[in-house]
Design a protein around this motif. Structure first.
Motif, PDB file in Angstrom:
ATOM      1  N   ALA A 112      44.248  64.494 105.555  1.00 37.52           N
ATOM      2  CA  ALA A 112      42.875  64.007 105.662  1.00 37.52           C
ATOM      3  C   ALA A 112      42.366  64.015 107.094  1.00 37.52           C
ATOM      4  O   ALA A 112      41.183  64.275 107.347  1.00 37.52           O
ATOM      5  N   THR A 113      43.236  63.743 108.050  1.00 36.61           N
ATOM      6  CA  THR A 113      42.805  63.696 109.456  1.00 36.61           C
ATOM      7  C   THR A 113      42.304  65.057 109.914  1.00 36.61           C
ATOM      8  O   THR A 113      41.246  65.167 110.550  1.00 36.61           O
ATOM      9  N   THR A 114      43.052  66.095 109.587  1.00 29.75           N
ATOM     10  CA  THR A 114      42.631  67.454 109.946  1.00 29.75           C
ATOM     11  C   THR A 114      41.349  67.832 109.217  1.00 29.75           C
ATOM     12  O   THR A 114      40.405  68.366 109.819  1.00 29.75           O
ATOM     13  N   ALA A 115      41.282  67.552 107.925  1.00 26.79           N
ATOM     14  CA  ALA A 115      40.102  67.899 107.133  1.00 26.79           C
ATOM     15  C   ALA A 115      38.850  67.233 107.680  1.00 26.79           C
ATOM     16  O   ALA A 115      37.756  67.819 107.653  1.00 26.79           O
ATOM     17  N   ASP A 116      39.001  66.027 108.180  1.00 26.36           N
ATOM     18  CA  ASP A 116      37.845  65.283 108.669  1.00 26.36           C
ATOM     19  C   ASP A 116      37.343  65.802 110.006  1.00 26.36           C
ATOM     20  O   ASP A 116      36.250  65.431 110.440  1.00 26.36           O
ATOM     21  N   GLU A 117      38.094  66.673 110.657  1.00 19.73           N
ATOM     22  CA  GLU A 117      37.677  67.232 111.948  1.00 19.73           C
ATOM     23  C   GLU A 117      36.941  68.556 111.797  1.00 19.73           C
ATOM     24  O   GLU A 117      36.433  69.098 112.791  1.00 19.73           O
ATOM     25  N   ILE A 118      36.891  69.107 110.589  1.00 20.81           N
ATOM     26  CA  ILE A 118      36.311  70.440 110.376  1.00 20.81           C
ATOM     27  C   ILE A 118      34.855  70.323 109.945  1.00 20.81           C
ATOM     28  O   ILE A 118      34.535  69.641 108.965  1.00 20.81           O
ATOM     29  N   SER A 119      33.977  70.999 110.661  1.00 22.13           N
ATOM     30  CA  SER A 119      32.562  71.009 110.289  1.00 22.13           C
ATOM     31  C   SER A 119      32.353  71.953 109.107  1.00 22.13           C
ATOM     32  O   SER A 119      32.813  73.099 109.120  1.00 22.13           O
ATOM     33  N   ILE A 120      31.647  71.454 108.087  1.00 13.26           N
ATOM     34  CA  ILE A 120      31.306  72.265 106.916  1.00 13.26           C
ATOM     35  C   ILE A 120      29.784  72.298 106.801  1.00 13.26           C
ATOM     36  O   ILE A 120      29.136  71.266 106.619  1.00 13.26           O
ATOM     37  N   LEU A 121      29.221  73.485 106.926  1.00 16.37           N
ATOM     38  CA  LEU A 121      27.773  73.677 106.903  1.00 16.37           C
ATOM     39  C   LEU A 121      27.316  74.095 105.522  1.00 16.37           C
ATOM     40  O   LEU A 121      28.042  74.742 104.772  1.00 16.37           O
ATOM     41  N   TYR A 122      26.064  73.763 105.211  1.00 14.55           N
ATOM     42  CA  TYR A 122      25.467  74.166 103.939  1.00 14.55           C
ATOM     43  C   TYR A 122      24.568  75.371 104.168  1.00 14.55           C
ATOM     44  O   TYR A 122      23.735  75.370 105.089  1.00 14.55           O
ATOM     45  N   GLY A 123      24.707  76.398 103.341  1.00 12.59           N
ATOM     46  CA  GLY A 123      23.952  77.629 103.539  1.00 12.59           C
ATOM     47  C   GLY A 123      23.123  78.053 102.349  1.00 12.59           C
ATOM     48  O   GLY A 123      23.056  79.249 102.056  1.00 12.59           O
ATOM     49  N   GLY A 124      22.486  77.128 101.669  1.00 13.64           N
ATOM     50  CA  GLY A 124      21.722  77.487 100.472  1.00 13.64           C
ATOM     51  C   GLY A 124      20.243  77.229 100.619  1.00 13.64           C
ATOM     52  O   GLY A 124      19.720  76.226 100.129  1.00 13.64           O
ATOM     53  N   SER A 125      19.540  78.113 101.308  1.00 15.97           N
ATOM     54  CA  SER A 125      18.092  77.991 101.490  1.00 15.97           C
ATOM     55  C   SER A 125      17.708  76.684 102.176  1.00 15.97           C
ATOM     56  O   SER A 125      16.857  75.926 101.701  1.00 15.97           O
ATOM     57  N   VAL A 126      18.355  76.418 103.312  1.00 12.28           N
ATOM     58  CA  VAL A 126      17.991  75.255 104.122  1.00 12.28           C
ATOM     59  C   VAL A 126      16.638  75.508 104.760  1.00 12.28           C
ATOM     60  O   VAL A 126      16.378  76.582 105.292  1.00 12.28           O
ATOM     61  N   LYS A 127      15.769  74.515 104.716  1.00  7.91           N
ATOM     62  CA  LYS A 127      14.456  74.617 105.346  1.00  7.91           C
ATOM     63  C   LYS A 127      14.055  73.248 105.873  1.00  7.91           C
ATOM     64  O   LYS A 127      14.744  72.251 105.639  1.00  7.91           O
ATOM     65  N   ALA A 128      12.942  73.213 106.590  1.00  8.34           N
ATOM     66  CA  ALA A 128      12.511  71.959 107.205  1.00  8.34           C
ATOM     67  C   ALA A 128      12.334  70.857 106.172  1.00  8.34           C
ATOM     68  O   ALA A 128      12.643  69.694 106.431  1.00  8.34           O
ATOM     69  N   ALA A 129      11.863  71.216 104.987  1.00  7.75           N
ATOM     70  CA  ALA A 129      11.554  70.215 103.968  1.00  7.75           C
ATOM     71  C   ALA A 129      12.791  69.544 103.384  1.00  7.75           C
ATOM     72  O   ALA A 129      12.698  68.412 102.884  1.00  7.75           O
ATOM     73  N   ASN A 130      13.947  70.216 103.414  1.00  4.80           N
ATOM     74  CA  ASN A 130      15.129  69.609 102.786  1.00  4.80           C
ATOM     75  C   ASN A 130      16.277  69.345 103.762  1.00  4.80           C
ATOM     76  O   ASN A 130      17.304  68.782 103.378  1.00  4.80           O
TER      77      ASN A 130
END
Length: 253
Positions: free
Chosen positions: A202-220
């Motif tokens: 869990a310690t290692t997993a909590d250090e990894i950045s996970i980004l969302y790539g599904g039509s991100v826009k200013a509104a959401n």
């Protein structure tokens, strides 16, 4: 504390002049970033040097390649090597984008080779994973993305995988008219982190950045980025507009 990241993927868009104008507009209008925040511009290869010149020494802003090859050099016409990126002082590379997988047949094992050569040469991989519509409709998304991580990343040591940024792309929510809710996005991000935790702790997993790539826009963006396991976004179309991307940067926690 893991990094909060707004990453722009320009894909195969913009002329050099348009790209320079876009970069200057974003940098002139975006907020000052905190120590745990980063903005990354994944620009077409011909623009890497110009983009890096513009970004320069601005705080926590970086330029990324959209792709690299799995070999350091050689007779691979049209490809981009890690040595080329190093000579331009490029520190990030997108690896395994859904379009590379779909259009160019890049497999999980091939992407593992790309991850390896990036890490061996101090380039941070932004590793993309995600399921297509038919897999989501069959409720097979968890097994699908777990396999992508296992076959491309799980040969890495604990210290190595902490150097990887992961970007989850729900391919079914890109250009299909379907939309992933923030709850759906959080659910799969939480699952991805749990898969990493099962392998590395869990310690290692909590250090990894996970980004969302599904039509991100200013509104959401603000709603998405407020989810506990979503650490920012890999942004496509909205990254090509100054006001939109500045708002997305402002939405970083």
């Amino acid at each position: 504390m893991r990094k909060q990241i707004a990453a722009a993927n320009w894909k195969m868009n913009l002329t050099l002049q348009q790209g320079e104008e876009l970069l200057k507009g974003i940098l002139a209008n975006a907020k000052t970033l905190n120590e745990n925040q980063q903005v990354i511009f994944a620009v077409p290869s011909p623009y890497l040097q110009a983009a890096n010149t513009i970004v320069g020494e601005t705080k926590n802003n970086f330029v990324a390649a959209q792709n690299i090859y799995s070999k350091k050099s050689g007779a691979y016409t049209g490809e981009v090597s890690v040595e080329m990126l190093q000579s331009l002082n490029i520190q990030f590379a997108v690896i395994g984008h859904s379009e590379r997988r779909e259009y160019f047949g890049e497999s999980n094992t091939f992407l593992a080779d790309k991850v390896n050569i990036a890490l061996e040469n101090n380039i941070t991989p932004i590793f993309c994973c995600g399921e297509p519509l038919e897999v989501r409709e069959a409720e097979g998304q968890n097994a699908f993305v777990a396999k992508q991580l296992e076959e491309s990343l799980f040969h890495l040591s604990s210290e190595e995988i902490k150097k990887v940024v992961i970007a989850y792309e729900p391919i079914w929510a890109i250009g299909t008219g379907k939309t992933a809710t923030s709850e759906q996005a959080q659910e799969i991000h939480q699952y991805l982190r749990s898969v990493i935790a099962n392998k590395y702790g869990a310690t290692t997993a909590d250090e990894i950045s996970i980004l969302y790539g599904g039509s991100v826009k200013a509104a959401n963006a603000k709603e998405l980025f407020s989810q506990p396991d979503i650490d920012g976004g890999l942004v496509g179309g909205a990254a090509l507009k100054v006001d939109e991307f500045v708002s997305i940067i402002d939405a970083l926690n």
